[in-house]
Design a protein around this motif. Structure first.
Motif, PDB file in Angstrom:
ATOM      1  N   LEU A  58       8.712  -7.345  10.712  1.00 15.59           N
ATOM      2  CA  LEU A  58       9.162  -6.413   9.672  1.00 15.59           C
ATOM      3  C   LEU A  58       8.800  -4.957   9.988  1.00 15.59           C
ATOM      4  O   LEU A  58       9.670  -4.125  10.254  1.00 15.59           O
ATOM      5  N   ASP A  59       7.515  -4.650   9.990  1.00 13.91           N
ATOM      6  CA  ASP A  59       7.074  -3.267  10.189  1.00 13.91           C
ATOM      7  C   ASP A  59       7.331  -2.824  11.620  1.00 13.91           C
ATOM      8  O   ASP A  59       6.869  -3.458  12.572  1.00 13.91           O
ATOM      9  N   GLY A  60       8.064  -1.733  11.751  1.00 14.92           N
ATOM     10  CA  GLY A  60       8.391  -1.203  13.059  1.00 14.92           C
ATOM     11  C   GLY A  60       9.727  -1.668  13.584  1.00 14.92           C
ATOM     12  O   GLY A  60      10.396  -0.935  14.308  1.00 14.92           O
ATOM     13  N   VAL A  61      10.144  -2.875  13.237  1.00 13.55           N
ATOM     14  CA  VAL A  61      11.429  -3.412  13.701  1.00 13.55           C
ATOM     15  C   VAL A  61      12.523  -3.164  12.671  1.00 13.55           C
ATOM     16  O   VAL A  61      13.597  -2.647  12.990  1.00 13.55           O
ATOM     17  N   ILE A  62      12.262  -3.524  11.418  1.00 13.25           N
ATOM     18  CA  ILE A  62      13.243  -3.355  10.345  1.00 13.25           C
ATOM     19  C   ILE A  62      12.937  -2.118   9.513  1.00 13.25           C
ATOM     20  O   ILE A  62      13.851  -1.374   9.143  1.00 13.25           O
ATOM     21  N   VAL A  63      11.686  -1.906   9.201  1.00  9.65           N
ATOM     22  CA  VAL A  63      11.315  -0.763   8.379  1.00  9.65           C
ATOM     23  C   VAL A  63      10.322   0.108   9.146  1.00  9.65           C
ATOM     24  O   VAL A  63       9.372  -0.394   9.755  1.00  9.65           O
ATOM     25  N   ASP A  64      10.565   1.390   9.139  1.00  5.14           N
ATOM     26  CA  ASP A  64       9.668   2.348   9.781  1.00  5.14           C
ATOM     27  C   ASP A  64       8.593   2.717   8.761  1.00  5.14           C
ATOM     28  O   ASP A  64       8.787   3.590   7.921  1.00  5.14           O
ATOM     29  N   SER A  65       7.476   2.044   8.871  1.00  4.12           N
ATOM     30  CA  SER A  65       6.393   2.223   7.894  1.00  4.12           C
ATOM     31  C   SER A  65       5.162   2.872   8.508  1.00  4.12           C
ATOM     32  O   SER A  65       4.094   2.886   7.893  1.00  4.12           O
ATOM     33  N   ARG A  66       5.291   3.418   9.702  1.00  9.29           N
ATOM     34  CA  ARG A  66       4.106   3.916  10.399  1.00  9.29           C
ATOM     35  C   ARG A  66       3.421   5.045   9.633  1.00  9.29           C
ATOM     36  O   ARG A  66       2.197   5.078   9.539  1.00  9.29           O
ATOM     37  N   THR A  67       4.206   5.960   9.066  1.00 11.28           N
ATOM     38  CA  THR A  67       3.587   7.057   8.306  1.00 11.28           C
ATOM     39  C   THR A  67       2.831   6.511   7.112  1.00 11.28           C
ATOM     40  O   THR A  67       1.715   6.976   6.798  1.00 11.28           O
ATOM     41  N   THR A  68       3.392   5.515   6.433  1.00  7.17           N
ATOM     42  CA  THR A  68       2.719   4.894   5.299  1.00  7.17           C
ATOM     43  C   THR A  68       1.388   4.303   5.724  1.00  7.17           C
ATOM     44  O   THR A  68       0.351   4.521   5.070  1.00  7.17           O
ATOM     45  N   VAL A  69       1.395   3.558   6.813  1.00  3.86           N
ATOM     46  CA  VAL A  69       0.169   2.909   7.279  1.00  3.86           C
ATOM     47  C   VAL A  69      -0.867   3.943   7.703  1.00  3.86           C
ATOM     48  O   VAL A  69      -2.049   3.839   7.350  1.00  3.86           O
ATOM     49  N   VAL A  70      -0.438   4.953   8.445  1.00  2.24           N
ATOM     50  CA  VAL A  70      -1.373   5.982   8.912  1.00  2.24           C
ATOM     51  C   VAL A  70      -2.025   6.684   7.732  1.00  2.24           C
ATOM     52  O   VAL A  70      -3.253   6.870   7.693  1.00  2.24           O
ATOM     53  N   GLU A  71      -1.227   7.083   6.747  1.00  2.00           N
ATOM     54  CA  GLU A  71      -1.792   7.819   5.615  1.00  2.00           C
ATOM     55  C   GLU A  71      -2.666   6.925   4.750  1.00  2.00           C
ATOM     56  O   GLU A  71      -3.688   7.378   4.201  1.00  2.00           O
ATOM     57  N   ALA A  72      -2.298   5.646   4.614  1.00  2.00           N
ATOM     58  CA  ALA A  72      -3.146   4.723   3.855  1.00  2.00           C
ATOM     59  C   ALA A  72      -4.485   4.522   4.557  1.00  2.00           C
ATOM     60  O   ALA A  72      -5.552   4.526   3.915  1.00  2.00           O
TER      61      ALA A  72
END
Length: 232
Positions: free
Chosen positions: A9-23
């Motif tokens: 999911l993360d990185g392949v379908i949804v670009d959530s890197r900014t969310t993870v980094v800030e969390a």
């Protein structure tokens, strides 16, 4: 013939890197008294959050994670977005009659925080962290295949981390690295990916066409190069 496509999911379908980094920055800041800089946290985003917090110097990282990560993730989840072109590729695969599933380290209660939109209608099953021993164990892929009634030889898995490649290989499915995700092409190739994909449209070629898309990594030129005979 490929009858089912499984996706991280993360990185392949949804670009959530900014969310993870800030969390991670927010949670580490609570424990350390000051948020670590973005450039320190960014390379750790592909790790399990507890490991990332440990690497940032957080003592008792598991307890800190349990106490604070969900709230921090929810606060920054709006920064996530679908990877451009991924839902179009998934629609084409769905319309061709192939089955699709997601195998993720994400916890199920966080899925509704992400902007998945039409993705829910395009997949037949979602296996989350709580459902089986997590990747790099093969168990969550086997669970997804069991739910889809598909044998490993009839499936492929698209991942973007070394643990994805390890899990797919251990599960006996053809496993391809998504070079647009969290870890770069060299790391995915080094982990033993069966091939590398440079854009979501390559998944369609892989699932529906003849020979799979395989992209070589030229470490000297530090770039991706398509080998002769591959799809454009």
């Amino acid at each position: 013939m490929i009858h089912a496509v499984l996706y991280d999911l993360d990185g392949v379908i949804v670009d959530s890197r900014t969310t993870v980094v800030e969390a991670l920055r927010e949670v580490a800041g609570i424990a350390l008294g000051a948020r670590p800089p973005h450039e320190q946290v960014f390379p750790l985003a592909s790790l399990p959050p507890v490991q990332a917090l440990t690497d940032l110097g957080v003592a008792d990282a598991s307890r800190v994670f349990d106490a604070h990560f969900d709230a921090a993730y929810a606060a920054h989840a709006g920064k996530s977005q679908l990877v451009a072109g991924v839902t179009a590729a998934m629609w084409r695969i769905r319309m061709a009659g192939r089955r699709q599933g997601i195998v993720t380290l994400q916890r199920r209660h966080r899925l509704n925080l992400l902007p998945l939109g039409p993705v829910h209608d395009l997949v037949d099953t979602i296996v989350c962290f709580e459902d089986a021993a997590p990747k790099p164990a093969p168990d969550p892929l086997w669970l997804a295949l069991d739910r889809l009634d598909i044998v490993p030889e009839q499936a492929c898995f698209i991942g973007d981390t070394v643990s994805d490649i390890q899990a797919g290989t251990a599960a006996g499915v053809r496993t391809y690295g998504a070079a647009w995700g969290y870890q770069d092409a060299a790391e995915l190739a080094g982990a033993g990916a069966d091939g590398l994909l440079t854009r979501p449209a390559d998944i369609v070629n892989l699932a529906l066409a003849g020979p799979p898309v395989t992209v070589g990594y030229d470490s000297n030129a530090t770039r991706m190069t398509a080998r002769s005979g591959d799809s454009p």
